[in-house]
Design a protein around this motif. Structure first.
Motif, PDB file in Angstrom:
ATOM      1  N   HIS A   1       1.236  -1.416   0.079  1.00 35.68           N
ATOM      2  CA  HIS A   1      -0.464  -0.185   0.410  1.00 35.68           C
ATOM      3  C   HIS A   1       0.660   0.993  -0.520  1.00 35.68           C
ATOM      4  O   HIS A   1       1.905   1.008   0.490  1.00 35.68           O
ATOM      5  CB  HIS A   1      -0.615  -0.292   1.347  1.00 35.68           C
ATOM      6  CG  HIS A   1      -2.354  -0.995   1.673  1.00 35.68           C
ATOM      7  ND1 HIS A   1      -3.111  -0.814   0.745  1.00 35.68           N
ATOM      8  CD2 HIS A   1      -1.695  -2.726   2.122  1.00 35.68           C
ATOM      9  CE1 HIS A   1      -3.598  -2.725   1.312  1.00 35.68           C
ATOM     10  NE2 HIS A   1      -2.648  -2.981   1.658  1.00 35.68           N
TER      11      HIS A   1
ATOM     12  N   CYS B   1      -3.620   6.177   0.715  1.00 37.17           N
ATOM     13  CA  CYS B   1      -3.135   5.144   0.094  1.00 37.17           C
ATOM     14  C   CYS B   1      -3.236   5.644  -1.930  1.00 37.17           C
ATOM     15  O   CYS B   1      -4.275   5.539  -2.449  1.00 37.17           O
ATOM     16  CB  CYS B   1      -4.189   3.553   0.132  1.00 37.17           C
ATOM     17  SG  CYS B   1      -2.671   2.161  -0.773  1.00 37.17           S
TER      18      CYS B   1
ATOM     19  N   GLU C   1      -0.990   3.695  -3.784  1.00 38.51           N
ATOM     20  CA  GLU C   1      -0.697   2.482  -4.289  1.00 38.51           C
ATOM     21  C   GLU C   1      -1.243   1.614  -4.668  1.00 38.51           C
ATOM     22  O   GLU C   1      -2.510   1.398  -3.820  1.00 38.51           O
ATOM     23  CB  GLU C   1       0.235   2.134  -3.968  1.00 38.51           C
ATOM     24  CG  GLU C   1       0.996   0.085  -4.819  1.00 38.51           C
ATOM     25  CD  GLU C   1       1.979   1.425  -5.739  1.00 38.51           C
ATOM     26  OE1 GLU C   1       2.634   1.616  -5.642  1.00 38.51           O
ATOM     27  OE2 GLU C   1       1.930   0.272  -6.415  1.00 38.51           O
ATOM     28  N   TYR C   2      -2.086   1.231  -5.715  1.00 37.27           N
ATOM     29  CA  TYR C   2      -3.359   0.048  -6.352  1.00 37.27           C
ATOM     30  C   TYR C   2      -3.225  -0.375  -5.640  1.00 37.27           C
ATOM     31  O   TYR C   2      -1.951  -1.136  -5.608  1.00 37.27           O
ATOM     32  CB  TYR C   2      -3.359   0.415  -8.053  1.00 37.27           C
ATOM     33  CG  TYR C   2      -4.812  -0.273  -8.148  1.00 37.27           C
ATOM     34  CD1 TYR C   2      -6.296   0.904  -8.095  1.00 37.27           C
ATOM     35  CD2 TYR C   2      -5.106  -1.710  -8.243  1.00 37.27           C
ATOM     36  CE1 TYR C   2      -6.841  -0.521  -8.048  1.00 37.27           C
ATOM     37  CE2 TYR C   2      -5.989  -2.465  -8.495  1.00 37.27           C
ATOM     38  CZ  TYR C   2      -6.875  -2.073  -8.180  1.00 37.27           C
ATOM     39  OH  TYR C   2      -8.805  -2.540  -8.647  1.00 37.27           O
ATOM     40  N   CYS C   3      -4.360  -1.233  -4.835  1.00 39.49           N
ATOM     41  CA  CYS C   3      -4.086  -2.116  -3.965  1.00 39.49           C
ATOM     42  C   CYS C   3      -5.386  -2.776  -3.601  1.00 39.49           C
ATOM     43  O   CYS C   3      -5.660  -3.893  -3.640  1.00 39.49           O
ATOM     44  CB  CYS C   3      -3.950  -1.993  -3.107  1.00 39.49           C
ATOM     45  SG  CYS C   3      -5.202  -1.038  -2.057  1.00 39.49           S
TER      46      CYS C   3
ATOM     47  N   HIS D   1      -9.325   0.857  -3.030  1.00 37.64           N
ATOM     48  CA  HIS D   1      -8.343   2.010  -3.065  1.00 37.64           C
ATOM     49  C   HIS D   1      -8.472   2.774  -3.140  1.00 37.64           C
ATOM     50  O   HIS D   1      -7.942   3.762  -2.567  1.00 37.64           O
ATOM     51  CB  HIS D   1      -6.988   0.761  -4.944  1.00 37.64           C
ATOM     52  CG  HIS D   1      -6.152   2.200  -4.473  1.00 37.64           C
ATOM     53  ND1 HIS D   1      -5.316   2.655  -3.845  1.00 37.64           N
ATOM     54  CD2 HIS D   1      -6.364   3.023  -5.476  1.00 37.64           C
ATOM     55  CE1 HIS D   1      -4.635   3.704  -4.246  1.00 37.64           C
ATOM     56  NE2 HIS D   1      -5.519   4.317  -5.145  1.00 37.64           N
TER      57      HIS D   1
ATOM     58  N   MET E   1      -9.265   3.859   0.602  1.00 39.77           N
ATOM     59  CA  MET E   1      -8.036   3.878   1.551  1.00 39.77           C
ATOM     60  C   MET E   1      -7.461   5.027   2.502  1.00 39.77           C
ATOM     61  O   MET E   1      -7.162   5.468   1.705  1.00 39.77           O
ATOM     62  CB  MET E   1      -7.317   2.693   1.229  1.00 39.77           C
ATOM     63  CG  MET E   1      -6.453   2.320   1.816  1.00 39.77           C
ATOM     64  SD  MET E   1      -5.237   1.093   1.566  1.00 39.77           S
ATOM     65  CE  MET E   1      -3.920   0.674   2.824  1.00 39.77           C
TER      66      MET E   1
HETATM   67 CU1  CUA Z   1      -4.219   0.219  -0.220  1.00 37.47          CU
HETATM   68 CU2  CUA Z   1      -4.346   1.475  -2.710  1.00 37.47          CU
END
Ligand code: CUA
Length: 149
Positions: free
Chosen positions: A96, A131, A133-135, A139, A142
């Protein structure tokens, strides 16, 4: 002549060395003069499994942030204006991002490692922790919040 530096080459070399010294000086100034910490991985802290807020002094905090799909623990942090916070960050699932808006705090939450950054909140207000960062499918939701009063 072969083996001898042309005058223009000497000049170019001097300029290049001058730039190197100048930028190195800026690095030293940022680290010592402006107290800028580069976010880093710490190896003396074991990855943790839950978030935690520890107050060491009225204006000194240590916060352990746990990132997971798709939230942060703690979700909300309230601190007084002028507080210095040591941020420790890890993830319990995937990678993340951890960016605090309006600050230069920007880290990656990587499972099995702990990232660290320090920041002093001199301005009151609400700071979103995002966040970046693609998670996965959650996402974009987040997020956590830091309230500085
Ligand atoms: Cu955790 Cu995007």
């Amino acid at each position: 002549m072969l083996g001898e530096l042309e005058k223009s080459e000497k000049t170019a070399l001097s300029i290049a060395v001058g730039f190197l010294l100048f930028f190195f000086g800026l690095l030293v100034y940022a680290a010592k003069g402006m107290n800028i910490d580069v976010p880093t991985c710490v190896t003396d802290v074991k990855p943790f499994t839950e978030g935690k807020v520890i107050q060491h002094a009225p204006d000194r905090y240590e916060v352990h942030y746990l990132a997971y799909m798709w939230a942060f623990d703690p979700m909300e942090l309230e601190i007084p204006k002028g507080s210095t916070v040591d941020f420790y960050l890890t993830s319990k699932d995937v990678i993340h991002g951890f960016g605090i808006e309006k600050t230069n705090v920007n880290m990656m939450a990587i499972p099995g490692t702990v990232a660290y950054a320090r920041y002093t909140f001199t301005q009151p207000g609400e700071y979103r922790v995002i966040c970046h960062e693609y998670c996965g499918i959650g996402h974009q939701d987040m997020m956590a919040k830091i309230i500085v009063k």
